[in-house]
Scaffold this active site. Structure first.
Site, PDB file in Angstrom:
ATOM      1  N   ASP A 279     -10.967 -21.455   8.310  1.00 48.45           N
ATOM      2  CA  ASP A 279     -11.461 -21.959   9.586  1.00 48.45           C
ATOM      3  C   ASP A 279     -11.475 -20.781  10.564  1.00 48.45           C
ATOM      4  O   ASP A 279     -10.823 -19.750  10.344  1.00 48.45           O
ATOM      5  CB  ASP A 279     -10.603 -23.119  10.111  1.00 48.45           C
ATOM      6  CG  ASP A 279     -11.387 -23.975  11.129  1.00 48.45           C
ATOM      7  OD1 ASP A 279     -12.425 -23.500  11.641  1.00 48.45           O
ATOM      8  OD2 ASP A 279     -10.965 -25.116  11.408  1.00 48.45           O
TER       9      ASP A 279
HETATM   10  C1  BGC Z   1     -13.808 -25.812  13.515  1.00 49.65           C
HETATM   11  C2  BGC Z   1     -14.616 -25.894  12.249  1.00 49.65           C
HETATM   12  C3  BGC Z   1     -15.980 -25.287  12.480  1.00 49.65           C
HETATM   13  C4  BGC Z   1     -15.786 -23.849  12.932  1.00 49.65           C
HETATM   14  C5  BGC Z   1     -17.097 -23.123  13.167  1.00 49.65           C
HETATM   15  C6  BGC Z   1     -13.781 -24.420  14.121  1.00 49.65           C
HETATM   16  O1  BGC Z   1     -13.299 -24.488  15.414  1.00 49.65           O
HETATM   17  O2  BGC Z   1     -12.485 -26.241  13.272  1.00 49.65           O
HETATM   18  O3  BGC Z   1     -14.749 -27.230  11.856  1.00 49.65           O
HETATM   19  O4  BGC Z   1     -16.748 -25.362  11.303  1.00 49.65           O
HETATM   20  O5  BGC Z   1     -15.070 -23.866  14.150  1.00 49.65           O
HETATM   21  O6  BGC Z   1     -17.728 -23.594  14.279  1.00 49.65           O
END
Ligand code: BGC
Length: 739
Positions: A279
């Site tokens: 993540d």
């Molecule tokens: C989120 C993810 C997301 C990623 C990219 C993170 O803050 O937890 O779910 O895919 O950002 O935007």
């Protein structure tokens, strides 16, 4: 077309059809997909490709960039993330876009690019129809490809064990079988378009409060039977090319550096052949690679760009083996090969699918709407609303603009642009996530369009007195009520904010035909419940929402959605009185031992003997159904069959559910299957469900296996986790299954 008729329906025929309604019953076996096809060849090809890369080229694939800011990394389209390719060998860049509810455009990085906003994942889960999830996933894949994206960061499958969780709208409910089946179908839909999908956030990212420091302390066997089972099923069903690890810790170790999670369980026990990406900002050390992480996403967000110089130094020092680097690269390449990214040009022209995609969004939104209450008023039920009204009052929740959207990285800039945006202010530095936005078109306009010549009054609901005054003079009143939810924070409590409870109570006191239309990410409390005529839960319904809501209000669609989450009567009945750590300063370390363990949601309510406001699986219809002739066969697993009849006067789709209520003498409620069955009035189908033995089993961490205890199993079927009128028993043999 009426959405119910749109559901794939076996040929209508009165009387008992002995044909199993297999088409829409839940199929519990892995399906063929290109991600499995020629598995040995893919591994071999990926290994060969890895061997032809230089070490520098391998490092290109191990580390991603944030691509939401200007200047974009060279070659990036502009989206959540970007990983450059290796042009020398025809390896394309990974262009990564969020997410499950539509193709996002963070920061308006692609000026003016709007996309179909699908209903939130909890709404899709409420359809209990994997075909709806598949179609949504395929739409995402097509719309991603049309923009040049080849990775969709979708597939949110954390369990909604905390009903105040800020991202529950992005997930698929509280039951591992339901969530796994629905998310797996969505992933399959996306990947059938030659686009990689993730499943995320691996694992147990079940609340947003303190998500970067939270340590989920839960026995591994309880995790295997709940959160991890949802992932396991989603991965089997969807074969995602990538798994995104989570921000939180599990049993002491960050998810993205958690060897037990990433290597032992995911890659060894489940034999997962794809890659793990982090993540955004979820990596804490170069050694996370050794634990099983394969790619550092948006490395700028981590404390260091770990999968660059620090990783090279660790390899030189011998603390990270080169073989692990090669394995990580091979896994990334394998998923790219499996999706056909090396040869598949990203071509689908956007115009061709626009109208079809709008219809998919509307059908999905309608399929997720749950009718929670429908009282009789004089001769008739409150809903559907008759078109003979003279005056109708519509109130509240910005229904003159659009439907509520959830906030955060999944938030789509909808077709038509946001209908309204209300900044909520920052509480944790992520103010761009904290905007209450509304997706067009307006439900008010959709209602007016169905009532030519009727006097439709609109008030925004800021004054309960004014609304009540107008309601008293109207034939019926519709009160829209919303609850905003978004990434990075949890909702403070389950009450509707901003005086909405008072507004509903005042309107209901003035008009017996008051309909409440809820636009929420999850459960809310309803102190006014006994006073209103009807209640619809419509979740965050997206671009198709307004029409879908109007379709249900006026009976063009017979509601068939079911709750994928329990609605508690009071927060005092939840395992935690408030979200653990929610009142601490941001970033405070918090350990959470979820008291319910594997028994998330309705299982907890059954265990604790609490009666919810509305149970998991619940949903009414404009017709009625009856269940009969239950037979249960035992042996290696349970096979459940029964007849379902539409005993009312309208066509509809029912979702009877089968649960075990006792396993070898041990009480406990577990969903083992369901069937979404469309039926004409008077029509009967025989449904057959075969239980996945894992939902009947205990996970034995000591022996690292599933164990189905021998003995008598009680199976109940019915219309929700609390309404299970038919019961039968069967004997199961003792059985061990591989982990
Ligand atoms: C989120 C993810 C997301 C990623 C990219 C993170 O803050 O937890 O779910 O895919 O950002 O935007």
């Amino acid at each position: 077309m009426n959405a119910i008729l749109d559901v794939r329906r076996p040929k209508a025929r009165a009387g008992v059809s002995r044909r199993a309604a297999a088409l829409l019953s839940v199929c519990l076996f892995p399906l063929f997909t290109p991600f499995l096809a020629g598995a040995a060849d893919l591994n071999g090809e990926a290994r060969k490709l890895t061997a032809s890369l230089t070490q520098d080229e391998k490092f290109v694939l191990l580390r991603g960039y944030l691509a939401v800011a200007v200047p974009k990394p060279p070659g990036a389209i502009g989206s959540a993330g970007f990983v450059p390719g290796v042009p020398r060998l025809g390896i394309p860049a990974l262009q990564e876009t969020d997410a499950s509810l539509g193709i996002t455009n963070p920061n308006n990085i692609r000026p003016g690019d709007t996309a179909v906003a699908l209903p939130s994942s909890v709404a899709t889960a409420a359809s209990f129809d994997p075909d709806i999830a598949y179609q949504n996933g395929a739409l995402l894949g097509r719309q991603a490809a049309a923009r040049g994206f080849n990775v969709v960061l979708g597939g949110g499958v954390d369990l909604a064990r905390e009903p105040r969780g800020g991202r529950d709208f992005e997930y698929s409910g509280e039951d591992p079988l339901l969530a796994g089946m629905m998310v797996g179908a969505a992933v399959r839909g996306t990947q059938d378009q030659h686009v990689i999908s993730t499943v995320k956030h691996f694992a147990a990212n079940d609340q947003e409060s303190q998500r970067n420091t939270l340590d989920v302390e839960m026995a591994w066997d309880a995790l295997r039977e709940s959160d991890l089972l949802a992932f396991e099923i989603a991965i089997e069903q969807g074969h995602p090319g990538a798994v995104m690890c989570a921000y939180n810790k599990i049993n002491g170790g960050y998810s993205c550096g958690n060897k037990m999670l990433l290597t032992t369980i995911l890659k060894h026990d489940w034999a997962y052949p794809g890659f793990v990406l982090s993540d955004w900002g979820g990596v804490h050390a170069a050694g996370d690679l050794t634990a099983g992480l394969d790619q550092e996403s948006a490395a700028e967000l981590d404390a260091q760009r770990f999968f660059a110089d620090p990783l090279r130094r660790a390899i030189d020092a011998g603390t990270v083996p080169q073989a692990r680097v090669d394995d990580a690269v091979t896994r990334i390449l394998r998923s790219m090969l499996a999706a056909g990214l090396m040869k598949q040009p990203l071509t689908a022209p956007r115009q061709q699918t626009q109208a079809a995609d709008a219809a998919i969004a509307r059908r999905a939104a309608a399929a997720g709407i749950v009718l929670l209450q429908n009282e009789k008023r004089d001769q008739d039920h409150t809903l559907p609303l008759p078109r003979t009204l003279h005056t109708l009052l519509v109130v509240g929740a910005d229904a003159d603009a659009g439907v509520q959207a959830g906030g955060g990285s999944s938030q789509v800039t909808p077709v038509g642009g946001y209908a309204r945006e209300i900044p909520l202010g920052a509480s944790n530095g992520l103010e761009f996530f904290r905007v209450s936005a509304f997706d067009p078109p307006a439900p008010l306009a959709a209602i007016e369009a169905r009532l030519p010549g009727v006097h439709v009054l609109w008030v925004d609901g800021r004054s309960a007195k004014q609304a009540a005054f107008l309601a008293a003079g109207a034939d019926a009143a519709i009160v829209f009520a919303n609850q905003w939810e978004g990434e990075s924070s949890d909702v403070p409590d389950l009450s509707l904010a901003g005086g909405q409870d008072g507004l509903i109570a005042a309107v209901a006191a003035a008009n017996r035909r008051t309909v409440v239309v809820l636009e929420t990410g999850g459960p809310v409390l309803m102190p006014w419940r006994d006073r209103v005529g009807a209640i619809l839960e419509t979740w965050y319904a997206g671009n198709g929402g307004a029409e879908a809501i109007a379709d249900v209000l006026f009976g063009q669609v017979n509601p068939g959605g079911r709750l994928p989450v329990t609605f508690p009567a009071t927060e005092a009945d939840l395992p935690n009185r408030s979200v653990p750590g929610m009142y601490l300063p941001s970033g405070a370390p918090v350990n959470v031992t979820y008291a319910e363990g594997a028994d998330a949601g309705y299982r907890w309510f059954a265990r604790a003997g609490k009666k919810p406001l509305y149970p998991f699986g619940f949903g009414l219809s404009y017709t009625s159904y009856s269940l009969s002739n239950l037979r249960v066969q035992g042996g290696a697993t349970l096979t459940v069959s029964f007849d379902i009849t539409n005993s009312g006067t309208r066509a509809g789709a029912d979702t009877p559910q089968a649960y075990v209520t006792s396993r070898a003498g041990r009480p406990g409620l577990r969903l083992i299957g369901w069937s979404k069955t469309a039926l004409a009035p008077g029509e009967t189908h025989r449904v057959t469900l075969t239980a996945d033995p894992r939902v009947l089993a205990d996970f034995i961490a000591q022996g690292n296996k599933w164990h189905v205890p021998a003995g008598s199993y009680t199976v109940c079927i019915g219309e929700s986790a609390q309404n299970l009128p038919l019961t039968a028993t069967a004997q199961l043999d003792s059985r061990d299954l591989a982990p």
